[in-house]
Motif scaffolding. Structure first.
Motif, PDB file in Angstrom:
ATOM      1  N   PRO A   8     -22.791  -5.959 -34.842  1.00 24.13           N
ATOM      2  CA  PRO A   8     -22.368  -6.581 -33.576  1.00 24.13           C
ATOM      3  C   PRO A   8     -21.387  -5.683 -32.835  1.00 24.13           C
ATOM      4  CG  PRO A   8     -21.296  -7.650 -35.434  1.00 24.13           C
ATOM      5  CD  PRO A   8     -22.273  -6.672 -36.012  1.00 24.13           C
ATOM      6  N   LEU A   9     -21.606  -5.519 -31.531  1.00 25.65           N
ATOM      7  CA  LEU A   9     -20.709  -4.740 -30.673  1.00 25.65           C
ATOM      8  C   LEU A   9     -19.998  -5.715 -29.743  1.00 25.65           C
ATOM      9  CD1 LEU A   9     -23.168  -1.839 -29.704  1.00 25.65           C
ATOM     10  CD2 LEU A   9     -21.678  -1.995 -31.704  1.00 25.65           C
ATOM     11  N   LYS A  10     -18.667  -5.692 -29.746  1.00 28.17           N
ATOM     12  CA  LYS A  10     -17.888  -6.646 -28.940  1.00 28.17           C
ATOM     13  C   LYS A  10     -16.834  -5.902 -28.151  1.00 28.17           C
ATOM     14  CE  LYS A  10     -18.676 -10.266 -32.336  1.00 28.17           C
ATOM     15  NZ  LYS A  10     -18.077 -11.249 -33.270  1.00 28.17           N
ATOM     16  N   ALA A  11     -16.645  -6.389 -26.933  1.00 26.45           N
ATOM     17  CA  ALA A  11     -15.737  -5.715 -26.005  1.00 26.45           C
ATOM     18  C   ALA A  11     -14.549  -6.617 -25.674  1.00 26.45           C
ATOM     19  CB  ALA A  11     -16.484  -5.338 -24.722  1.00 26.45           C
ATOM     20  N   ASP A  12     -13.461  -5.985 -25.253  1.00 29.30           N
ATOM     21  CA  ASP A  12     -12.292  -6.680 -24.731  1.00 29.30           C
ATOM     22  C   ASP A  12     -11.984  -6.075 -23.374  1.00 29.30           C
ATOM     23  OD1 ASP A  12     -10.008  -8.052 -24.282  1.00 29.30           O
ATOM     24  OD2 ASP A  12      -8.809  -7.087 -25.843  1.00 29.30           O
ATOM     25  N   ILE A  22      -8.302  -2.099 -14.764  1.00 27.17           N
ATOM     26  CA  ILE A  22      -9.300  -2.736 -15.633  1.00 27.17           C
ATOM     27  C   ILE A  22      -9.228  -2.009 -16.974  1.00 27.17           C
ATOM     28  CG2 ILE A  22     -11.738  -3.227 -16.042  1.00 27.17           C
ATOM     29  CD1 ILE A  22     -12.139  -3.296 -13.048  1.00 27.17           C
ATOM     30  N   ARG A  23      -8.839  -2.763 -17.997  1.00 23.55           N
ATOM     31  CA  ARG A  23      -8.701  -2.170 -19.320  1.00 23.55           C
ATOM     32  C   ARG A  23      -9.963  -2.444 -20.135  1.00 23.55           C
ATOM     33  NH1 ARG A  23      -3.451  -4.407 -21.959  1.00 23.55           N
ATOM     34  NH2 ARG A  23      -4.471  -6.351 -21.334  1.00 23.55           N
ATOM     35  N   LEU A  24     -10.517  -1.388 -20.686  1.00 20.92           N
ATOM     36  CA  LEU A  24     -11.714  -1.503 -21.508  1.00 20.92           C
ATOM     37  C   LEU A  24     -11.357  -1.142 -22.958  1.00 20.92           C
ATOM     38  CD1 LEU A  24     -14.323   0.327 -19.221  1.00 20.92           C
ATOM     39  CD2 LEU A  24     -13.800  -2.101 -19.312  1.00 20.92           C
ATOM     40  N   ALA A  25     -11.749  -2.010 -23.866  1.00 21.96           N
ATOM     41  CA  ALA A  25     -11.492  -1.741 -25.286  1.00 21.96           C
ATOM     42  C   ALA A  25     -12.666  -2.240 -26.111  1.00 21.96           C
ATOM     43  CB  ALA A  25     -10.211  -2.426 -25.749  1.00 21.96           C
ATOM     44  N   ILE A  26     -12.920  -1.540 -27.220  1.00 19.94           N
ATOM     45  CA  ILE A  26     -13.939  -1.972 -28.190  1.00 19.94           C
ATOM     46  C   ILE A  26     -13.209  -2.700 -29.311  1.00 19.94           C
ATOM     47  CG2 ILE A  26     -15.668  -1.205 -29.857  1.00 19.94           C
ATOM     48  CD1 ILE A  26     -16.255   1.164 -28.038  1.00 19.94           C
ATOM     49  N   SER A  27     -13.489  -3.985 -29.444  1.00 16.26           N
ATOM     50  CA  SER A  27     -12.832  -4.756 -30.508  1.00 16.26           C
ATOM     51  C   SER A  27     -13.622  -4.716 -31.807  1.00 16.26           C
ATOM     52  CB  SER A  27     -12.632  -6.216 -30.081  1.00 16.26           C
ATOM     53  OG  SER A  27     -13.870  -6.816 -29.737  1.00 16.26           O
ATOM     54  N   THR A  28     -14.938  -4.569 -31.722  1.00 15.47           N
ATOM     55  CA  THR A  28     -15.799  -4.436 -32.903  1.00 15.47           C
ATOM     56  C   THR A  28     -16.923  -3.464 -32.561  1.00 15.47           C
ATOM     57  OG1 THR A  28     -15.364  -6.705 -33.617  1.00 15.47           O
ATOM     58  CG2 THR A  28     -17.287  -5.630 -34.541  1.00 15.47           C
ATOM     59  N   PRO A  29     -17.110  -2.443 -33.376  1.00 17.18           N
ATOM     60  CA  PRO A  29     -16.497  -2.140 -34.672  1.00 17.18           C
ATOM     61  C   PRO A  29     -15.131  -1.477 -34.518  1.00 17.18           C
ATOM     62  CG  PRO A  29     -18.097  -0.455 -34.143  1.00 17.18           C
ATOM     63  CD  PRO A  29     -18.201  -1.482 -33.046  1.00 17.18           C
ATOM     64  N   ALA A  30     -14.346  -1.485 -35.577  1.00 20.77           N
ATOM     65  CA  ALA A  30     -13.051  -0.825 -35.576  1.00 20.77           C
ATOM     66  C   ALA A  30     -13.233   0.684 -35.663  1.00 20.77           C
ATOM     67  CB  ALA A  30     -12.199  -1.323 -36.740  1.00 20.77           C
ATOM     68  N   ARG A  31     -12.250   1.390 -35.188  1.00 19.67           N
ATOM     69  CA  ARG A  31     -12.301   2.851 -35.198  1.00 19.67           C
ATOM     70  C   ARG A  31     -12.391   3.373 -36.633  1.00 19.67           C
ATOM     71  NH1 ARG A  31     -11.062   6.716 -31.540  1.00 19.67           N
ATOM     72  NH2 ARG A  31     -10.291   8.712 -32.282  1.00 19.67           N
ATOM     73  N   ASN A  32     -13.264   4.367 -36.844  1.00 16.60           N
ATOM     74  CA  ASN A  32     -13.470   5.006 -38.155  1.00 16.60           C
ATOM     75  C   ASN A  32     -13.960   4.030 -39.222  1.00 16.60           C
ATOM     76  OD1 ASN A  32     -12.681   7.603 -37.296  1.00 16.60           O
ATOM     77  ND2 ASN A  32     -10.515   7.071 -37.559  1.00 16.60           N
ATOM     78  N   SER A  33     -14.679   2.992 -38.801  1.00 18.68           N
ATOM     79  CA  SER A  33     -15.242   2.055 -39.781  1.00 18.68           C
ATOM     80  C   SER A  33     -16.249   2.776 -40.662  1.00 18.68           C
ATOM     81  CB  SER A  33     -15.939   0.889 -39.073  1.00 18.68           C
ATOM     82  OG  SER A  33     -15.012   0.080 -38.406  1.00 18.68           O
ATOM     83  N   GLN A  34     -16.229   2.396 -41.921  1.00 20.03           N
ATOM     84  CA  GLN A  34     -17.206   2.922 -42.892  1.00 20.03           C
ATOM     85  C   GLN A  34     -18.134   1.747 -43.226  1.00 20.03           C
ATOM     86  OE1 GLN A  34     -16.379   6.115 -44.359  1.00 20.03           O
ATOM     87  NE2 GLN A  34     -17.912   6.341 -45.938  1.00 20.03           N
ATOM     88  N   GLY A  41     -14.752  -9.986 -35.484  1.00 16.15           N
ATOM     89  CA  GLY A  41     -13.796  -9.128 -36.160  1.00 16.15           C
ATOM     90  C   GLY A  41     -14.264  -8.645 -37.517  1.00 16.15           C
ATOM     91  N   ALA A  42     -15.538  -8.871 -37.852  1.00 18.39           N
ATOM     92  CA  ALA A  42     -16.017  -8.488 -39.181  1.00 18.39           C
ATOM     93  C   ALA A  42     -16.361  -7.006 -39.285  1.00 18.39           C
ATOM     94  CB  ALA A  42     -17.247  -9.316 -39.541  1.00 18.39           C
ATOM     95  N   SER A  43     -16.385  -6.273 -38.176  1.00 18.86           N
ATOM     96  CA  SER A  43     -16.686  -4.837 -38.166  1.00 18.86           C
ATOM     97  C   SER A  43     -18.009  -4.520 -38.851  1.00 18.86           C
ATOM     98  CB  SER A  43     -15.546  -4.053 -38.839  1.00 18.86           C
ATOM     99  OG  SER A  43     -14.337  -4.278 -38.176  1.00 18.86           O
ATOM    100  N   GLY A  44     -18.974  -5.413 -38.676  1.00 14.97           N
ATOM    101  CA  GLY A  44     -20.282  -5.170 -39.266  1.00 14.97           C
ATOM    102  C   GLY A  44     -20.381  -5.512 -40.729  1.00 14.97           C
ATOM    103  N   ILE A  45     -19.317  -6.030 -41.315  1.00 14.29           N
ATOM    104  CA  ILE A  45     -19.305  -6.369 -42.737  1.00 14.29           C
ATOM    105  C   ILE A  45     -19.723  -7.811 -42.914  1.00 14.29           C
ATOM    106  CG2 ILE A  45     -17.770  -6.714 -44.729  1.00 14.29           C
ATOM    107  CD1 ILE A  45     -16.203  -4.284 -43.717  1.00 14.29           C
ATOM    108  N   GLY A  46     -20.569  -8.059 -43.876  1.00 17.15           N
ATOM    109  CA  GLY A  46     -20.998  -9.419 -44.179  1.00 17.15           C
ATOM    110  C   GLY A  46     -21.106  -9.596 -45.681  1.00 17.15           C
ATOM    111  N   ASP A  47     -21.729 -10.687 -46.099  1.00 20.62           N
ATOM    112  CA  ASP A  47     -21.919 -10.967 -47.519  1.00 20.62           C
ATOM    113  C   ASP A  47     -23.404 -10.977 -47.843  1.00 20.62           C
ATOM    114  OD1 ASP A  47     -19.259 -11.891 -48.998  1.00 20.62           O
ATOM    115  OD2 ASP A  47     -19.126 -12.518 -46.906  1.00 20.62           O
TER     116      ASP A  47
END
Length: 760
Positions: free
Chosen positions: A700-704, A673-685, A386-392
């Motif tokens: 990271p790319l993650k699916a639901d 069959i429901r396909l969703a992208i959980s990471t990254p979030a839509r319109n992530s900067q 759930g970090a949407s590509g954001i880290g420290d």
């Protein structure tokens, strides 16, 4: 013959009449009393000279000061002036016929000394409209002087002359000259001082009193004025004798010099030009600033000293401010290392928009508390999921954390998750209400990275906003002078939230493990501090407040270039520490037994850092948290062994699923069959760190997928990227630009919604 002569007479009369009409029109246009606006003199909070704000002549580069109007004509100054400039002032109406005749007679002998005939009124006309000294212009000055006298009267002409007359070194007007040369009101001048000043307007350059030769000439002419006054029995013989003796002994005091604070003075210039500071009196336009010049000099020296240590790491510029915590008065401001520094030193970095790094995080947490989305015992997750590509910067994830720890450790993922829960637009408006920006850009443009530096702001705006945290949620404008109107403070954050955030930022134990004990963030007296580092080490920030002051520091480069691992905690915080030590007079070994005021409706409780539960003596790691009665956890902490398996949800996961989730359209004719992208979030900067090794520069790319299927295909920008198990993440090498992600099923029509992502 007679007809031709008559025609010539008529023509000459017409020409003469036209000339008279033109002459009358020209002098009527000039016969107005005009003067530049009075220029102020600035003093620091203790009365020491700070600067003059003058009128700049763009063509010549000259700066003129003064033009102070006189509320009353000082009798002795008037007599001295008329004795030298216009003895028959009250006997003519602007032109002295006797002086004109005398000048004409003397000037017939071009070998001898030429004589002038300018009266006070004519000199006023010339000073209001300087022109070359030709006969035509002399005639215009004479006519204008007569009309001015008839229109406004003699006293007005004297007042205008004493307001405009040049007294050397850019000073205009006797009132300003008295303050500049003798630091006293014009009414307090002695006869000797009046004699000296009255001599200068005849030739301000030749009689410049700050030069030995000019002072000698001015003193000589001053003696002539005193003799004339004695001859006219305006002063008694004993007064004249004393004045002559004082004039011979006259030594001009040193003119106060502007301190090394040009950015600060230019800010005052802008505040005055914009009408934000107005002198209490136009006749004596003195401005008493809030600046402490001694502290200003110390902060300037410290800023340059510390910046010199960091130049090898690429740092080139520094900005610093010190503000009184209780009053909002600005005590010191350093705009750059040096205005004339070749590395963009002319920019004032207290007023320049830069990426604030993590310095906005306290306001995101404050808003979450205000809206009831967060409690001190909630657990926030610092995890890659759930970090949407954001880290420290340390490329680590610390797992579940209390809000106190997450903010004190300045973790990025919990802050962006909170921002997601609050909403981009809501947070964007709140930061605008705090004065941190005035942008009309859509909040989506900045995305979740708004919490970690993508929304630009300025140091002076941060100082004002942190003032609200320091003053129990009451925000007041920065105050620069006693003469500045001060609106009422406005409550922007509740007292409870402001004190809770202050306790987070002043807790050295909560900063572990990111910031070690007894480093640059720890003090022997209560200090709340927040640091920030922008993408690529372009900006290093530290904002801190104690019981006395708020201190802010920015370190960076004018060209927006990168520095070598210059963090806020490792650089700017060191300078903040030195400034606070200077303000508090702190010496090594001093320890103050004090703390910030605590939230009034909360009680201190030992809370287990693993699960946010109150401690029953079985938890090995605890922090003191301030809790309301309805926030007291009812379940005791688990044993140390059980703690390791605890997996609490982040605050953003406790409500409904995020609206950024993108579900695939179901096919009614087949098992859904429901396909969703959980990471990254839509319109992530997403901000790409060019200094980070390529192995770590991945998203990271993650699916639901519901129900589970053996394989999915990831598409990036319309091209297949990877085939994988939907339960396993895929890592995409980050590339700058706009990208579109989608999931598809092999050999089926189901697809997820397209998720756009912006990488900078």
């Amino acid at each position: 013959m007679r007809s031709r002569r008559s025609t010539l007479v008529r023509f000459s009369s017409l020409v003469l009449a036209a000339g008279v009409l033109v002459y009358g029109y020209l002098i009527n246009q000039r016969a107005q009393l005009i003067a530049p606006a009075p220029t102020p003199i600035l003093f620091d909070r203790g009365g020491a000279f700070l600067a003059q704000i003058g009128h700049a002549d763009g063509a010549s580069g000259r700066i003129d000061y003064g033009y102070w109007p006189l509320e009353q004509l000082p009798d002795r100054v008037v007599k001295a002036t008329l004795a030298l400039e216009d003895r028959r002032f009250y006997d003519h109406i602007g032109v002295d016929p006797y002086a004109v005749g005398r000048a004409a007679w003397q000037n017939l002998d071009t070998v001898g000394r030429r004589s002038g005939a300018s009266t006070v009124a004519m000199q006023v006309a010339r000073m209001q409209r300087p022109e070359s000294r030709t006969l035509i212009h002399k005639a215009l000055e004479a006519g204008t002087g007569v009309l001015l006298t008839l229109r406004y009267g003699r006293d007005a002409m004297l007042g205008q002359y004493l307001r405009l007359a040049p007294y050397g070194n850019g000073s205009h007007g006797i009132a300003h000259a008295a303050r500049l040369y003798f630091d006293k009101p014009v009414a307090d001048l002695s006869w000797a001082e009046i004699a000296l000043l009255s001599a200068i307007p005849q030739s301000p350059t030749r009689m410049n009193p700050l030069r030995p030769e000019g002072l000698r000439r001015a003193i000589h002419r001053g003696h002539q004025m005193l003799d004339a006054l004695a001859k006219q029995k305006i002063i008694r013989a004993d007064e004249a004798e004393i004045a002559h003796r004082q004039l011979d002994q006259m030594r001009m005091p040193d003119i106060p010099r502007r301190p090394d604070a040009l950015h600060l003075i230019l800010r005052f210039h802008d505040l005055i030009e914009n009408g934000q500071i107005t002198p209490a009196s136009t006749s004596t336009p003195l401005i008493h600033t809030t600046i402490d010049l001694t502290l200003q000099a110390d902060v300037t020296a410290l800023s340059r000293q510390y910046l010199d240590h960091w130049r090898s790491a690429g740092a080139q510029q520094v900005g610093a401010m010190v503000v009184s915590r209780q009053t909002g008065e600005v005590l010191a401001q350093v705009g750059s290392s040096n205005y004339y520094d070749r590395h963009a030193g002319a920019f004032d970095y207290t007023r320049t928009q830069r990426s604030p790094g993590s310095t906005l995080k306290p306001f995101v947490y404050a808003l979450a508390f205000e809206r009831g989305l967060l409690k001190p015992t909630d657990m926030l997750l610092d995890l890659p999921e759930g970090a949407s590509g954001i880290g420290d910067a340390d490329r680590e994830f610390l797992g579940p954390m209390l809000p106190r720890q997450a903010l004190a450790n300045s973790r990025n993922v919990p802050a962006t998750n909170l921002l997601r829960s609050i909403g981009l637009e809501t947070t964007f408006r709140f930061l605008r209400d705090l004065g941190l920006h005035d942008l009309e850009t859509p909040a989506d443009y900045f995305g979740l990275s708004m919490a970690i530096g993508s929304l630009p702001t300025r140091l002076d705006r941060l100082m004002r906003a942190y003032g609200a945290l320091a003053n129990d949620g009451q925000m007041q404008d920065l105050r620069w002078a006693r003469e500045q109107p001060q609106p009422q403070s406005v409550r922007v954050i509740s007292l409870d939230t402001a004190r809770l955030i202050t306790s987070f930022l002043s807790d050295p134990q909560a900063r572990l493990p990111s910031f070690h004990r007894y480093g640059t963030l720890e003090y022997p007296f209560p200090v709340a501090i927040k640091t920030g580092t922008s993408q690529g080490y372009r900006d290093a920030w530290a904002i801190a407040y104690s019981e006395k002051v708020i201190v802010g520091v920015w370190i960076g480069r004018g060209d927006d270039g990168t520095m070598s691992r210059m963090t806020g905690a490792g650089s700017a915080a060191r300078l903040v520490h030195a400034i606070l030590d200077r303000v508090h007079g702190n010496k090594p070994g001093d320890i103050a037994d004090a703390r910030f005021p605590t939230p009034p409706d909360r009680k201190p409780m030992q809370v287990c850092v693993v699960n946010g539960q109150t401690n029953d003596n079985s938890c090995s790691q605890t922090l003191v948290e301030w809790l309301k009665p309805d926030e007291m956890p009812k379940v005791a902490a688990r044993s140390a062994g059980a703690d390791t398996n605890l997996k609490p949800e982040p605050i953003s996961a406790t409500g409904e699923r995020s609206p950024n989730y993108s579900l695939a359209n179901a096919d009614a004719s087949n098992p859904q069959i429901r396909l969703a992208i959980s990471t990254p979030a839509r319109n992530s900067q997403i901000w790409r760190n060019p200094e980070q090794p390529a192995a770590f520069d991945r998203l990271p790319l993650k699916a639901d997928v519901q129900p589970h299927v053996p394989q999915i295909v990831w598409y990036v920008d319309g091209q297949p990227f990877a085939v994988t198990d939907p339960d396993k993440p895929v890592f995409w090498p980050i590339q700058s630009g706009e990208h579109r992600f989608q999931i598809r099923l092999p050999y089926r029509d189901e697809t997820s919604a397209v998720v756009p992502v912006y990488v900078q």
